[in-house]
Structures are given as structure tokens and as C-alpha cells.
Design a protein around this motif. Sequence first.
Motif, PDB file in Angstrom:
ATOM      1  N   HIS A  61     -35.450   1.805  26.476  1.00  0.00           N
ATOM      2  CA  HIS A  61     -35.160   0.534  27.141  1.00  0.00           C
ATOM      3  C   HIS A  61     -34.903   0.759  28.628  1.00  0.00           C
ATOM      4  CE1 HIS A  61     -33.874   0.242  22.911  1.00  0.00           C
ATOM      5  NE2 HIS A  61     -34.312  -1.000  22.966  1.00  0.00           N
ATOM      6  N   SER A 124     -34.449  -4.396  28.024  1.00  0.00           N
ATOM      7  CA  SER A 124     -35.722  -4.721  27.387  1.00  0.00           C
ATOM      8  C   SER A 124     -36.524  -3.445  27.160  1.00  0.00           C
ATOM      9  CB  SER A 124     -36.524  -5.696  28.239  1.00  0.00           C
ATOM     10  OG  SER A 124     -36.782  -5.129  29.518  1.00  0.00           O
ATOM     11  N   PRO A 125     -37.274  -3.342  26.053  1.00  0.00           N
ATOM     12  CA  PRO A 125     -38.044  -2.126  25.789  1.00  0.00           C
ATOM     13  C   PRO A 125     -39.123  -1.903  26.840  1.00  0.00           C
ATOM     14  CG  PRO A 125     -37.796  -3.442  23.789  1.00  0.00           C
ATOM     15  CD  PRO A 125     -37.338  -4.294  24.928  1.00  0.00           C
TER      16      PRO A 125
END
Length: 258
Positions: A61, A124-125
Motif C-alpha cells: 500500500h 490504497s494498494p
Amino acid sequence: MFRPYNRNVLIDNWLEDRALEEDIIKDYLDKKSKGELASQKALSNQITSVNLTTVNDHKVHSGDVIMLKCDGNINAPSPLLPKAYRDDCFVICNGGSAGGITTLSPSNISSFIIKSVDGSPLGSPIKFGQPFIITTLDGANFLHSDPLSYDKAARRSRLQIVDFAPVYNHECDWVATCLNPKFRLETEGADIPANEKIVILNMKTNKALAVVCDFNNKSRFEIVANTFLDSHKAEEDVNHWKIVTNLPVVPEPETTEN
């Protein structure tokens, strides 16, 4: 021909000077391998332990605290010297230079923060094909690679240099791709898995992050950007990296006694 000096004495002086220089170099290398140099002692006093990010979904992430690891092949049978006797390598930041050491504990010199550069929010990835940066924990330096030139090259291997730059530019952008070339089109846009082997490319030069091993000392590494291809046109193991994070603790199942 008249000689104002004795030839044998001159040769002996040269040999003596060369022997003294070799002794100085051997003493320096011996102290460096044992970590007894003043610079190494000063650096060791500043090293502090760091906790890596624990990921429960096994993905990388934006904002994660990570380490960069290239697995060694010390137990892999190979008749070729370049593929034998190499330990695990972790990237470190020593001032403004990038290097590699063999270590198992994350510290402030071997831990970094990975962030996306396309405006994705923290947490967020990060996906395959998505550009990202790797910074030191204080955010002051960026993993960076210059295009290869005569005056900009790695000291020992003379390959494309990798260092840490204090100012961000496009040469600090990196991108990850799937390890298997056959699946790269299919995995484009998929989340990057944590603790699994991938290939990391510099977006400016399209060269892969790599480890160059010193054959005189198997635990001494040089970090460069160069794509080493085997006979199948696939990246060699020196280009295989893991973005290391903490693994989640799996609770043990409770046992009921009858």
C-alpha cells in the motif's frame, strides 16, 4: 652510460613502497569487513530499530514502511561462479548512497516508505504498472537512478548507478512488474503482492533494480540498475526483489479438551 644511482636500490625502494601500499589496503579491507572503520562505528551508533507495516491483505500500500530484499542463492547448486555463494541482500541508505547489506532486522537505514505518485490516497494498494517512489523514513531522500554515462556509473561494476537524491524528479519514479514475463500483460493493473518476488524497473531508463556481488566478499553488494537476462530472455535472480512487510499474526485454533 653514467648512472647517478644504483639500479638495484631503486628497484628495492619501489618494491618496498608497493608492499607498504598493499599492507595499507589489506588493513583497510580487513577493518571494513569487521566493521571497525570509524565511519562504520559512527553509523552503527545511529542505527535504531523500526517496525515495518503489517498488512493483512498481503498487498503493498501507499505509505507502507517496507524493506527491499533480494534473496540469496547460497544453497542453489550452480557450476557458474556469478550465481554461487550469494547471501540475502537488503537495500540501505548510507548518507546519499545506496548499498546492500545482509541483515534480518529492520532499521532506520534499511527501512523505507513506498508511495504512489499519481495522487492515489495513502493506504490504497499500489498496482503493477503504477509508478511509485521509495523514500527514507524522514522523506528527505528518494531512491534514484541516473542514466549511465562516463562520469556517472557504479564504482566497481561501472553499471547504471543507484543512489538517494534529496530532490524529487522523474528519475526517482519506479514501477513493478510481474516476475513471470508470460503473465505481465494479464497482471498489469493488479495489486502488487507483499513479500513475493517481483521485478522493479526505473521508469526513466527502463533498467531493472539489481544486485552486483563482490566475489571477494559474498556479503558485500553494490546496488545498480541493470537488466540481467538469461538464455530465456527473463530477468536473472539478481533482479528479483521482495517488498518486505510484517506478516499478520494468525491466531492458533483453540483446542477443546474432552
